[in-house]
Design an enzyme around this catalytic site. Structure first.
Site, PDB file in Angstrom:
ATOM      1  CD  GLU B 129       1.646  -0.279   5.619  1.00  0.00           C
ATOM      2  OE1 GLU B 129       0.812   0.195   4.826  1.00  0.00           O
ATOM      3  OE2 GLU B 129       2.202   0.388   6.497  1.00  0.00           O
ATOM      4  CE  LYS B 205      -7.209  -1.620  -2.003  1.00  0.00           C
ATOM      5  NZ  LYS B 205      -6.937  -1.878  -3.442  1.00  0.00           N
TER       6      LYS B 205
END
Lengths: 445, 445
Positions: B129, B205
């Site tokens: 995460e 990302k």
């Protein structure tokens, strides 16, 4: 390959969307689940009614036991609303070993803890993501992603109808009353809009957020509530001049000395992320001890966003069934901190006070407030002509011989003061004016 | 009662925060987990170095095998960064049956699929995460809460350093260069800031978000990347006049004909929720087919927010171990849609073009662009005196005898056009001016 069998209670807006999502996105869902899904039966009041979704009549039933006693059904989805009947159905589902998804905030706010314990006793999963803020996955986030943090404060725009009204008042310069009528016509407000306008709906969500965020049971009747009925366009404009927006917030705070749970309009700095949340959108702003500030934004109501949350819960339960995961207790390890009364909190206040023209000077008012222990941060006095239609905001004995009445309006921002002291202090102002609007300023956010 | 044993690799900013959170919030974590946690060993390069967190020296080691071969250790937490060494360590952890938490975006962007498959083969959990947007729980949300939706588009401010720079340029009217120096001094930028400024960090990302959001593998070298080095204060001011803000966005789109993955500066409407994300904050805006628009906002970097995400992963794994949940494959059911080249997308463009004074009139420029097939939505021409320090933005042959040079500046907004056609069209403008800034306008957001 297993087929996940679903029994649905209710085929209104959310129920219909749930059926539609499960049908249109079947392939996507099944690839994630690794099994097929089937809506085996749908329980509705009237099986003869025309429906917006295409369901074979053979799966419609009006008898709850057709779902509750069907051993093939794995998951019961309750999207019928109401309290007592829904509670009975969910209890029966658990006792029959069925997992449950519910979108019922009223029920969860009242019986969430009790039902989650019954679920656990029966080794059943119980998810209700859709009950708070519709499409925003705030409950699962609190329970899975923010677990490393002590949550200090949760502040949410969790009632889309009131946010829609306040946004349109601000953007279109319209009165509360006219937008309420419009919102009713557009279906944003019920015929009886009191649950929204008086903050009761937001209070239920506040209770659920506080309970799950702080691991401390808060019931909706413990939440301080005040709605938006006394917010006027004039307040919105005055707030804007001061650099604020007016929002109805559900606020829960986890303090050492107790829990705060309150729903009321606030003035919030215009650059705060919550201030930018417009129309029917919802957002929940959370402050965690290590995480800092984080916000979750999206559509808080409506069939599709809410149905989307229901379906995510169905998938979560499906995965848990397939991987034989033991159910978790949703209302787990609840503490027993007391609630702090709002009278024992400190706020800075916005005051808008209307008097007969020349009844009082600024100096006189400052002196008066100072004597009562109220320190003033800023004060603005304007001489205004109010329209007769604003009659309820005009001092009682004002001469209404003309269409316009001449009054003085004071807009005051106070320093922070304990609410109970503030209330005492402004009590005497009622003698000077019968139109005083007071709104709390939310500063620690 | 079981004790969850943790082996940590790396004790930098994120590692230290992870230790601190596990220590200070021990009671809260254990009440959620139903078991105790212990950091058994920490592997660091230099065991003799002074540390900001209080760790008994006896648990520090410089030998990875002290963790990897310790049968008591349940979870390996990799927060050391880098690629090859981290990959070896995580692979060894899986092969030794240890679950892994990683905060390593570079590694996941390159080897996320491979590593998640190895985890699954070894029946291990693998969570990361913290690798995207630090404290914002975006990956778990994509994988658990938005599962009912086809995700159409993901648009994120996922690099805090560049957002910090753009925000300060806008608010303080300072040049890119001066804020870069300041940001380096404050630790917001590395000594070599190219991964941030050139968009490479955001591209990694973007690849992870696209892969997990669309169930379709995207590698970081497939992401179109363009950074913020050519954004000037003048562009920020001109954009503001047009009602836009300039943000560096990571954008992934899931179209029928393929996947789009791109990182570049955009003009975005000033009222869009992403436009309000300031300084080092991150936000990810997601459009799902039933959910509609939803946004997740918070701190994307820094020890505590990232450590908070690491700890939430530790707790998730702890719960899964205790409930004997089978690991899920993070990169599951990956499709194989092709990537769409940015040249095959349509955009409206912002163009800022500087020419010698009186070289070209507005009519002449419109005609020229029209001949090239570029339709103009708006054009503004100003005569400006540029400082010599803006020398790189001044046409080559301009007379620099004075401190100020007199030029004409055209700010143009085009209609939507296919990127490859746009590129051809503006090629000839280079003959007129050697200073052309082009920024895409993000309209479908």
């Amino acid at each position: 390959m297993k087929t996940l069998q679903i029994g649905l209670f209710g085929l209104g807006t959310v129920g219909s969307s749930t059926v539609e999502i499960l049908t249109s996105n079947r392939e996507l869902l099944e690839s994630q689940l690794g099994c097929t899904t089937q809506i085996s039966k749908i329980c509705v009041r009237d099986t003869g009614k025309t429906r917006s979704v295409d369901t074979s009549n053979s799966i419609l039933t009006s008898r709850p036991e057709d779902i509750l006693l069907d051993p093939k059904i794995d998951i019961v989805v309750e999207v019928m609303g109401g309290i007592e009947k829904s509670k009975e159905i969910i209890e029966a589902a658990f006792k029959n070993g069925k997992h449950v998804v519910s979108a019922n905030k009223d029920l969860i706010a009242l019986y969430g803890k009790e039902l989650s314990e019954l679920a656990k006793q029966n080794n059943c999963h119980f998810f209700f993501e859709a009950a708070v803020a519709g499409g925003i996955p705030i409950l699962r986030t609190l329970q899975t992603s923010l677990t490393g943090n002590h949550i200090n404060k949760i502040s949410g725009i969790v009632n889309g109808s009131t946010n829609y009204i306040l946004t349109r008042m601000e953007i279109e310069s319209l009165s509360l009353e006219s937008i309420i009528e419009d919102a009713k016509a557009l279906g944003y407000l019920e015929a009886d809009p009191s649950a929204d306008l008086d903050g009761l709906d937001a209070a239920r969500k506040c209770a659920i957020l506080a309970s799950l965020g702080f691991h401390n049971l808060v019931k909706s009747d413990q939440v301080y509530v005040s709605g938006i009925r006394n917010i006027s366009l004039e307040d919105i404009n005055q707030a804007k001049k001061l650099g604020y927006k007016i929002k109805l917030l559900a606020i829960a705070e986890n303090k050492d000395r107790g829990i705060v749970a309150r729903v009321h309009p606030v003035l919030i700095g215009e650059n705060h992320p919550l201030a930018g949340v417009q129309y029917e959108f919802n957002a929940v702003y959370i402050d965690g001890d290590y995480l800092g500030q984080t916000m979750y934004y999206g559509r808080g109501a409506g069939g599709n966003p809410t149905g989307s949350a229901v379906v995510s819960d169905i998938i979560a339960i499906g995965k848990a069934i397939l991987s034989q995961t033991k159910p978790e207790l949703a209302y787990a390890s609840m503490g027993n901190k007391d609630l702090i009364d709002i009278e024992d909190l400190d706020f800075a206040y916005y005051i808008r006070l209307v008097t007969d023209h020349d009844k009082l000077g600024q100096g006189g008012l400052v002196d008066l407030l100072d004597k009562k222990g109220l320190k003033i941060r800023s004060m603005d006095k304007t001489n205004r002509n109010l329209e007769i239609s604003d009659i309820d905001k005009i001092p009682e004995n004002t001469d209404l011989g003309q269409n316009l009445v001449n009054v003085d309006q004071f807009v005051i921002v106070t320093e922070r003061v304990r609410e109970k002291d503030f209330k005492k202090a402004i009590k005497d102002l009622e003698d000077i004016s019968n139109s005083i609007t007071v709104i709390r300023i939310e500063e620690d956010i």
